[in-house]
Design an enzyme around this catalytic site. Structure first.
Site, short mmCIF file in Angstrom:
data_model
loop_
_atom_site.label_atom_id
_atom_site.label_comp_id
_atom_site.label_asym_id
_atom_site.label_seq_id
_atom_site.Cartn_x
_atom_site.Cartn_y
_atom_site.Cartn_z
N ARG A 1 0.88 -1.36 -0.07
CA ARG A 1 0.02 0.13 0.08
C ARG A 1 0.83 1.24 -0.07
O ARG A 1 0.36 2.43 0.45
CB ARG A 1 -1.01 0.07 1.23
CG ARG A 1 -2.18 -0.95 1.11
CD ARG A 1 -2.94 -0.95 2.26
NE ARG A 1 -3.82 -1.91 2.11
CZ ARG A 1 -4.72 -2.29 3.27
NH1 ARG A 1 -4.65 -1.82 4.45
NH2 ARG A 1 -5.65 -3.47 3.17
N ARG A 17 -3.42 6.10 0.26
CA ARG A 17 -4.00 7.35 1.03
C ARG A 17 -2.91 7.92 2.08
O ARG A 17 -3.41 8.96 2.24
CB ARG A 17 -5.24 6.71 2.00
CG ARG A 17 -6.41 6.31 1.14
CD ARG A 17 -7.44 5.48 1.65
NE ARG A 17 -6.93 3.98 2.27
CZ ARG A 17 -7.54 3.62 3.23
NH1 ARG A 17 -8.81 3.90 3.52
NH2 ARG A 17 -6.97 2.17 3.35
N ARG A 41 -6.92 11.36 -6.71
CA ARG A 41 -8.05 10.57 -6.67
C ARG A 41 -9.40 11.48 -6.19
O ARG A 41 -10.38 10.99 -6.21
CB ARG A 41 -7.76 9.45 -5.72
CG ARG A 41 -7.16 8.25 -5.78
CD ARG A 41 -8.20 7.36 -6.54
NE ARG A 41 -9.59 7.28 -6.04
CZ ARG A 41 -9.81 6.55 -5.07
NH1 ARG A 41 -9.07 5.76 -4.33
NH2 ARG A 41 -11.09 6.49 -4.45
N ASP A 72 -6.97 -3.38 -7.18
CA ASP A 72 -7.61 -3.75 -6.08
C ASP A 72 -8.31 -5.38 -5.98
O ASP A 72 -8.19 -5.67 -7.25
CB ASP A 72 -9.06 -3.06 -6.00
CG ASP A 72 -9.67 -3.26 -4.54
OD1 ASP A 72 -9.53 -2.53 -3.49
OD2 ASP A 72 -10.44 -4.28 -4.43
N TYR A 96 -15.35 -12.53 -0.25
CA TYR A 96 -16.16 -11.36 -0.62
C TYR A 96 -17.60 -11.52 -1.36
O TYR A 96 -18.58 -11.10 -1.28
CB TYR A 96 -15.30 -10.29 -1.43
CG TYR A 96 -14.37 -9.54 -0.54
CD1 TYR A 96 -14.81 -8.56 0.35
CD2 TYR A 96 -12.79 -9.55 -0.72
CE1 TYR A 96 -13.83 -7.85 1.14
CE2 TYR A 96 -12.06 -8.76 0.12
CZ TYR A 96 -12.45 -7.91 0.96
OH TYR A 96 -11.51 -7.39 1.88
#
Length: 359
Positions: free
Chosen positions: A40, A44, A53, A89, A168
């Site tokens: 990562r 962010r 973004r 992702d 998921y």
């Protein structure tokens, strides 16, 4: 171990990365310094990421070649890490084949119609290169750009492992207990097997597309495998992850296999076909090295240590590096992804410390 084989002709211009510290470590060769990158790292914690973004949904960003290239390059420019990780992702390949899902801010991936039956599995198309032309375009662009950064920086391809992606699809979103997933696994083994075969095929095709376009290594990421007992992992999951790793291994690139909370599964995850076993921060690296055998390891600084004073952080990083000497090879990383509130300057200090630490 990964034996170099003839790779498919790449679609982009691949620089000569023979001297890459990351790839040397991934192949078990002597390195000029301990290579470092961060899970990562493109995300962010970076103000430039937040800027690019702004107003763009996650899955839209993951399908925009120009945005993928820019976001993947941002931490390489800022930190000078030894490898780039492809910005994507776990659920993107599912979206690409038409599964109705979205990534909801503050929640995570949400699937409109969870998988319950064999018919639900059969309704999921197989992934083909035509579904993900934007991935090929992005990797080609990245390989060209990375050839000029820090003397040439390798790109790590990325995919979610079958169990995590299945969770998921079955749960319909993130879950702490994975109760529906395990219920399907135990009560309908035929449906479970079909689902895992389907996802393994999709993951393999997703990684193969990245490698064909120029990725130099891959990481198969199993976020939720730690929810399993070793026996259940071996019976219900390992064969499918092994298929993915075997098929991408035929392309001649090093394979990293990482899971969260998988201290009880490290030997089996390595045996599934990994050249490098990722170790999260909960497991002492020396203990992990004992169980993974003649394989490299990746990790495993606690991600929260970047919030500690710099001298504390670097002291603990030194302990990780020293422990890594006992492994066939060691790639420095955090024990999980970069926390969004991380100070980028602290990661820069950590990168410099690791790369300058005596080998």
């Amino acid at each position: 171990m990964c034996t170099p084989r003839r790779r498919p002709e790449t679609l982009g211009t691949v620089t000569d990365l023979v001297d890459s510290a990351f790839l040397k470590a991934a192949r078990g060769e002597a390195v000029p310094h301990t290579p470092v990158w961060f899970m990562r790292q493109a995300g962010r914690s970076l103000p430039e990421y937040l800027k690019v973004r702004e107003g763009v949904a996650m899955l839209d960003a993951c399908a925009d070649p120009e945005m993928i290239v820019e976001i993947t390059l941002q931490p390489v420019r800022r930190y000078g890490v030894d490898a780039a990780i492809f910005f994507s992702d776990i659920v993107l390949p599912l979206k690409a084949v038409g599964v109705d899902l979205d990534i909801v801010p503050g929640v995570g991936p949400v699937v409109a119609k969870p998988v319950e039956t064999l018919a639900d599995v059969e309704a999921i198309p197989d992934l083909t290169p035509e579904h993900i032309g934007f991935i090929t375009e992005a990797v080609r662009g990245l390989v060209g750009e990375l050839a000029t950064v820090n003397g040439g920086t390798p790109l790590i391809g990325f995919a979610g492992a079958p169990f995590t992606v299945a969770s998921y699809l079955v749960e319909g979103g993130p879950s702490k207990e994975h109760a529906k997933t395990k219920a399907l696994m135990f009560s309908q083994p035929d449906v479970w097997d079909a689902l895992m075969r389907k996802i393994a095929g999709i993951a393999s095709a997703f990684l193969a597309t990245q490698v064909a376009a120029g990725a130099s290594a891959v990481q198969l990421f199993d976020s939720w495998a730690g929810a399993l007992t070793p026996a259940d992992y071996v019976r219900y999951v390992k064969p499918h992850s092994a298929r993915v790793l075997a098929e991408v291994g035929e392309l001649g690139v090093p394979r990293i296999h990482f899971g969260v909370g998988t201290s009880n599964l490290l030997a089996e995850m390595g045996d599934a076909g990994a050249d490098i076993v990722g170790v999260d921060w909960r497991t002492p690296l020396d203990r992990a090295i004992e169980v993974v055998g003649d394989r490299g390891v990746q990790g495993n600084l606690d991600p929260t240590l970047v919030f500690a004073p710099t001298d504390v952080m670097t002291a603990r990083a030194a302990e990780v590096i020293e422990a890594g000497r006992a492994a066939r090879s060691h790639i420095f990383n955090l024990g999980h992804g970069v926390i969004p509130s991380t100070d980028p300057d602290q990661l820069a200090r950590l990168t410099e410390f690791v790369q300058s630490y005596p080998v």
